[in-house]
Design an enzyme around this catalytic site. Structure first.
Site, mmCIF file in Angstrom:
data_model
loop_
_atom_site.group_PDB
_atom_site.id
_atom_site.type_symbol
_atom_site.label_atom_id
_atom_site.label_comp_id
_atom_site.label_asym_id
_atom_site.label_seq_id
_atom_site.Cartn_x
_atom_site.Cartn_y
_atom_site.Cartn_z
ATOM 1 N N VAL A 19 0.814 -1.230 0.000
ATOM 2 C CA VAL A 19 0.000 0.000 0.000
ATOM 3 C C VAL A 19 0.844 1.276 0.000
ATOM 4 O O VAL A 19 0.331 2.348 -0.296
ATOM 5 C CB VAL A 19 -1.009 0.057 1.179
ATOM 6 C CG1 VAL A 19 -2.052 -1.032 1.084
ATOM 7 C CG2 VAL A 19 -0.300 0.072 2.518
ATOM 8 N N SER A 96 -5.653 4.125 15.761
ATOM 9 C CA SER A 96 -5.118 3.374 16.905
ATOM 10 C C SER A 96 -5.292 4.236 18.142
ATOM 11 O O SER A 96 -5.301 5.477 18.058
ATOM 12 C CB SER A 96 -3.624 3.103 16.706
ATOM 13 O OG SER A 96 -3.038 2.674 17.932
ATOM 14 N N TYR A 109 4.466 6.108 14.453
ATOM 15 C CA TYR A 109 3.230 5.344 14.214
ATOM 16 C C TYR A 109 2.018 6.157 14.688
ATOM 17 O O TYR A 109 1.027 6.302 13.961
ATOM 18 C CB TYR A 109 3.315 4.022 14.962
ATOM 19 C CG TYR A 109 2.072 3.161 14.949
ATOM 20 C CD1 TYR A 109 1.811 2.295 13.888
ATOM 21 C CD2 TYR A 109 1.164 3.185 16.024
ATOM 22 C CE1 TYR A 109 0.679 1.482 13.884
ATOM 23 C CE2 TYR A 109 0.038 2.375 16.032
ATOM 24 C CZ TYR A 109 -0.202 1.525 14.964
ATOM 25 O OH TYR A 109 -1.324 0.720 14.971
HETATM 26 N N1 LIG Z 1 -3.879 -5.369 16.853
HETATM 27 C C1 LIG Z 1 -3.920 -4.268 17.592
HETATM 28 O O1 LIG Z 1 -3.865 -4.321 18.830
HETATM 29 C C2 LIG Z 1 -4.043 -2.921 16.929
HETATM 30 C C3 LIG Z 1 -4.090 -1.798 17.749
HETATM 31 C C4 LIG Z 1 -4.232 -0.542 17.168
HETATM 32 C C5 LIG Z 1 -4.339 -0.432 15.797
HETATM 33 N N2 LIG Z 1 -4.275 -1.551 15.016
HETATM 34 C C6 LIG Z 1 -4.391 -1.358 13.566
HETATM 35 O O2 LIG Z 1 -5.303 -2.316 13.045
HETATM 36 C C7 LIG Z 1 -4.980 -2.571 11.670
HETATM 37 C C8 LIG Z 1 -4.939 -4.057 11.452
HETATM 38 O O3 LIG Z 1 -3.777 -4.568 12.106
HETATM 39 P P1 LIG Z 1 -3.777 -6.024 12.770
HETATM 40 O O4 LIG Z 1 -4.028 -5.863 14.194
HETATM 41 O O5 LIG Z 1 -4.642 -6.939 11.993
HETATM 42 O O6 LIG Z 1 -2.230 -6.335 12.599
HETATM 43 P P2 LIG Z 1 -1.524 -7.471 11.757
HETATM 44 O O7 LIG Z 1 -0.066 -7.199 11.887
HETATM 45 O O8 LIG Z 1 -2.051 -8.768 12.157
HETATM 46 O O9 LIG Z 1 -2.026 -7.157 10.275
HETATM 47 C C9 LIG Z 1 -1.537 -6.057 9.549
HETATM 48 C C10 LIG Z 1 -1.720 -6.393 8.080
HETATM 49 O O10 LIG Z 1 -1.216 -5.294 7.318
HETATM 50 C C11 LIG Z 1 -0.485 -5.829 6.244
HETATM 51 N N3 LIG Z 1 0.532 -4.877 5.779
HETATM 52 C C12 LIG Z 1 1.587 -4.400 6.470
HETATM 53 N N4 LIG Z 1 2.321 -3.576 5.684
HETATM 54 C C13 LIG Z 1 1.704 -3.564 4.470
HETATM 55 C C14 LIG Z 1 1.972 -2.920 3.237
HETATM 56 N N5 LIG Z 1 3.032 -2.121 3.080
HETATM 57 N N6 LIG Z 1 1.132 -3.127 2.205
HETATM 58 C C15 LIG Z 1 0.056 -3.945 2.341
HETATM 59 N N7 LIG Z 1 -0.256 -4.586 3.484
HETATM 60 C C16 LIG Z 1 0.564 -4.393 4.524
HETATM 61 C C17 LIG Z 1 0.163 -7.086 6.791
HETATM 62 O O11 LIG Z 1 0.514 -7.952 5.732
HETATM 63 C C18 LIG Z 1 -0.953 -7.642 7.656
HETATM 64 O O12 LIG Z 1 -1.815 -8.456 6.895
HETATM 65 C C19 LIG Z 1 -3.649 -1.859 11.419
HETATM 66 O O13 LIG Z 1 -3.889 -0.644 10.757
HETATM 67 C C20 LIG Z 1 -3.112 -1.589 12.816
HETATM 68 O O14 LIG Z 1 -2.244 -0.478 12.847
HETATM 69 C C21 LIG Z 1 -4.133 -2.783 15.547
#
Ligand SMILES: NC(=O)c1ccc[n+]([C@@H]2O[C@H](COP(=O)([O-])OP(=O)(O)OC[C@H]3O[C@@H](n4cnc5c(N)ncnc54)[C@H](O)[C@@H]3O)[C@@H](O)[C@H]2O)c1
Length: 211
Positions: A19, A96, A109
């Site tokens: 992305v 987040s 971040y």
């Molecule tokens: N899990 C948590 O506690 C948490 C907390 C706050 C925010 N978030 C946000 O939630 C969203 C989902 O994250 P998650 O928890 O499923 O984490 P995760 O690490 O399990 O999934 C993140 C996904 O993003 C994809 N990704 C990373 N870099 C990429 C790139 N350059 N191009 C395309 N895809 C890319 C990865 O392949 C992965 O599938 C994210 O935006 C994350 O910042 C998660």
């Protein structure tokens, strides 16, 4: 490179796209738009979190946080809007808790995710004439690979910060996204909702629990 990995061109298509690469994003979304005729829902979910204190953060680290977490959603949204304008649609951004309630080491971040909250409001106003609603949720700790270390190694201390005393599940995110995209949310746009079990609610998150 855009890579198609599923063969059923009538109903499903998946793409592997970085992305943070606007060329890859544009080419994949144009292909989706042409193939299916319209885009109903865009979820700007891809994200990456690497910690780094300001003094020791490298250019590569800072650029990765901003390029994936902030530029990526801008590239995706810019490319998707032309395919949403005719019939309307929903854009869901993922921020987040670190955007509004930060930790040390989460500067790049958190700043990128704070940008998502601003973009949600700006895009909501820009795209309202096309009946495209734009909303956002801000997870606390969701049970995904991103939070694996916290949940495995620091669960008890983390749970003490969460009034509901549990970690979020992917179903919690699914339910909120479904609501945002539903007719019941037809008058809601430009909003960011915390999906965090109440972390932000009080200075005494678990005082009411008999622990
Ligand atoms: N899990 C948590 O506690 C948490 C907390 C706050 C925010 N978030 C946000 O939630 C969203 C989902 O994250 P998650 O928890 O499923 O984490 P995760 O690490 O399990 O999934 C993140 C996904 O993003 C994809 N990704 C990373 N870099 C990429 C790139 N350059 N191009 C395309 N895809 C890319 C990865 O392949 C992965 O599938 C994210 O935006 C994350 O910042 C998660």
């Amino acid at each position: 490179m855009v890579e198609e990995v599923k063969p059923d061109r009538e109903r499903f298509a998946t793409y592997t796209v970085d992305v943070s690469d606007s060329g890859q994003v544009t080419s994949a979304i144009e292909d989706i738009g042409k193939r299916f005729g319209k885009i109903d829902i865009l979820i700007n979910n891809a994200g990456v979190l690497h910690k780094g204190m300001i003094e020791t953060s490298t250019d590569t680290h800072m650029q990765l946080m901003v390029n994936v977490n902030l530029m990526g959603p801008m590239y995706c949204t810019r490319a998707a809007v032309p395919y949403m304008k005719e019939k309307g649609g929903n854009i869901i951004n993922v921020a987040s808790i670190l955007a509004t309630f930060p930790n040390t080491g989460s500067g790049a971040y958190g700043a990128a995710k704070a940008g998502m909250i601003v973009l949600t409001r700006v895009w909501a106003a820009e795209l309202a004439p096309y009946n495209i609603r734009v909303n956002c949720y801000a997870p606390g700790v969701l049970n995904t690979p991103m939070a694996e270390d916290v949940i495995k190694n620091r669960a008890e201390s983390k749970l003490c910060q969460i009034p509901l005393r549990r970690f979020g599940e992917t179903d919690d995110a699914f339910n909120l996204v479904s609501f945002f995209c539903s007719e019941e949310a037809g008058y809601i746009t430009g909003q960011t909702i915390g999906l965090d079990g109440g972390i932000w609610a009080t200075q005494t998150p678990t005082a009411a629990w008999k622990l």
